[in-house]
Write a protein that holds these residues in place. Structure first.
Motif, short mmCIF file in Angstrom:
data_model
loop_
_atom_site.label_atom_id
_atom_site.label_comp_id
_atom_site.label_asym_id
_atom_site.label_seq_id
_atom_site.Cartn_x
_atom_site.Cartn_y
_atom_site.Cartn_z
N THR A 1 27.02 49.02 43.51
CA THR A 1 26.86 49.66 44.81
C THR A 1 27.97 49.09 45.71
OG1 THR A 1 25.39 47.90 45.62
CG2 THR A 1 24.34 49.83 44.60
N VAL A 2 28.29 49.80 46.77
CA VAL A 2 29.26 49.26 47.72
C VAL A 2 28.67 47.99 48.32
CG1 VAL A 2 30.51 49.67 49.88
CG2 VAL A 2 30.31 51.51 48.18
N GLY A 3 29.41 46.90 48.23
CA GLY A 3 28.92 45.59 48.65
C GLY A 3 28.28 44.81 47.52
N GLY A 4 28.05 45.47 46.39
CA GLY A 4 27.48 44.80 45.22
C GLY A 4 28.55 44.05 44.44
N VAL A 5 28.10 43.26 43.48
CA VAL A 5 28.99 42.36 42.75
C VAL A 5 28.83 42.53 41.25
CG1 VAL A 5 29.41 39.91 42.24
CG2 VAL A 5 29.04 40.65 44.59
N TRP A 6 29.97 42.43 40.56
CA TRP A 6 29.98 42.28 39.11
C TRP A 6 30.50 40.88 38.84
CZ3 TRP A 6 34.26 44.39 35.46
CH2 TRP A 6 33.94 44.10 34.12
N THR B 1 34.01 47.52 46.76
CA THR B 1 34.29 47.83 48.17
C THR B 1 34.23 49.32 48.46
OG1 THR B 1 36.67 47.79 47.73
CG2 THR B 1 35.64 45.74 48.52
N ALA B 2 34.36 50.16 47.43
CA ALA B 2 34.22 51.60 47.59
C ALA B 2 33.91 52.21 46.23
CB ALA B 2 35.50 52.22 48.16
N ILE B 3 33.06 53.23 46.24
CA ILE B 3 32.70 53.95 45.02
C ILE B 3 32.60 55.42 45.37
CG2 ILE B 3 30.95 54.33 43.22
CD1 ILE B 3 30.05 51.37 43.71
N GLU B 4 33.35 56.24 44.65
CA GLU B 4 33.21 57.70 44.73
C GLU B 4 32.72 58.12 43.35
OE1 GLU B 4 36.73 59.72 46.24
OE2 GLU B 4 37.23 57.90 47.36
N ASN B 5 31.43 58.44 43.26
CA ASN B 5 30.79 58.66 41.97
C ASN B 5 31.60 59.62 41.08
OD1 ASN B 5 28.82 58.24 40.06
ND2 ASN B 5 27.59 59.98 40.75
N ILE C 1 36.83 53.86 42.09
CA ILE C 1 36.19 52.57 42.33
C ILE C 1 37.23 51.66 42.97
CG2 ILE C 1 35.10 50.53 41.29
CD1 ILE C 1 34.52 52.29 38.80
N SER C 2 36.83 50.93 43.99
CA SER C 2 37.69 49.90 44.58
C SER C 2 36.95 48.57 44.53
CB SER C 2 38.05 50.24 46.03
OG SER C 2 38.83 51.41 46.08
N SER D 1 42.71 39.62 44.40
CA SER D 1 43.41 40.88 44.16
C SER D 1 42.49 42.02 44.60
CB SER D 1 43.78 41.04 42.68
OG SER D 1 42.62 41.08 41.87
N TYR D 2 43.13 43.14 44.89
CA TYR D 2 42.42 44.34 45.33
C TYR D 2 42.82 45.46 44.39
CZ TYR D 2 42.24 41.22 49.29
OH TYR D 2 42.05 40.11 50.08
N ARG D 3 41.81 46.10 43.79
CA ARG D 3 42.09 47.14 42.79
C ARG D 3 41.46 48.46 43.24
NH1 ARG D 3 42.40 47.04 36.56
NH2 ARG D 3 42.65 44.81 36.89
N ASP D 4 42.30 49.48 43.23
CA ASP D 4 41.84 50.85 43.48
C ASP D 4 42.07 51.64 42.21
OD1 ASP D 4 41.18 50.63 46.31
OD2 ASP D 4 43.33 50.39 46.61
N THR D 5 41.00 52.19 41.64
CA THR D 5 41.08 52.90 40.36
C THR D 5 40.55 54.32 40.54
OG1 THR D 5 40.78 50.82 39.18
CG2 THR D 5 40.38 52.85 37.93
#
Length: 164
Positions: A58-63, A82-86, A90-91, A110-114
């Protein structure tokens, strides 16, 4: 079919641009990136494995997960969503941590936008931009075999997608 693996570091911008095509529909690739039981099967370059301790997609959740060496040594990684568009993007903010998720003092971030894209032939493309805070961090990743490890992980994902 070719997988068109692209790995382009831009040291001046402190970014790495990565893209890779997969012989599977985008929905299947998305699942492989967002279900811990699946991601553990491909994310670590062999002979390493991955173990998830915490997964809150979830946004704000952690892996919180560990890359585990053949000798049992664990390298812990903390990824904050930090962001999820189902189904399409994913960021995350990532950092090294201990087994409880406490960041390594002074450790790199690092910051990843996928993005996940459908392409011709019921195939998909995953495109990521990783941004680093410090030039020394991107150099550490480049010198540490990150390109080779990423390519190996994507080959693992090919195997998983073919078997699912």
């Amino acid at each position: 079919m070719t997988n068109n693996f692209v790995f382009e570091p831009d040291l001046a911008a402190k970014k790495i641009y990565i893209s890779r095509e997969f012989n599977a529909p985008v929905e299947k690739v998305w699942r492989a990136w967002t279900e811990p039981a699946l991601i553990e099967k491909w994310i670590a370059p062999k002979p390493w494995t991955a173990e998830t301790k915490t997964w809150d997609f979830t946004v704000g959740g952690v892996w919180l997960y560990a890359m585990v060496g053949t000798d049992g040594q664990r390298f812990w990684v903390y990824a904050l969503f930090t962001a999820i568009e189902n189904g399409s993007a994913i960021s995350t903010t990532g950092m090294f941590c201990d087994g409880d998720g406490n960041p390594v003092a002074g450790g790199p971030k690092s910051y990843r936008d996928t993005k996940f894209l459908s392409i011709d032939g019921n195939r998909s493309k995953v495109a990521s931009v990783i941004t680093f805070e410090e030039e020394s961090t991107i150099k550490m990743f480049m010198d540490g075999g990150f390109k080779q490890g990423t390519g190996a992980s994507f080959n693992n994902l090919d195997e998983l997608l073919a078997s699912e």
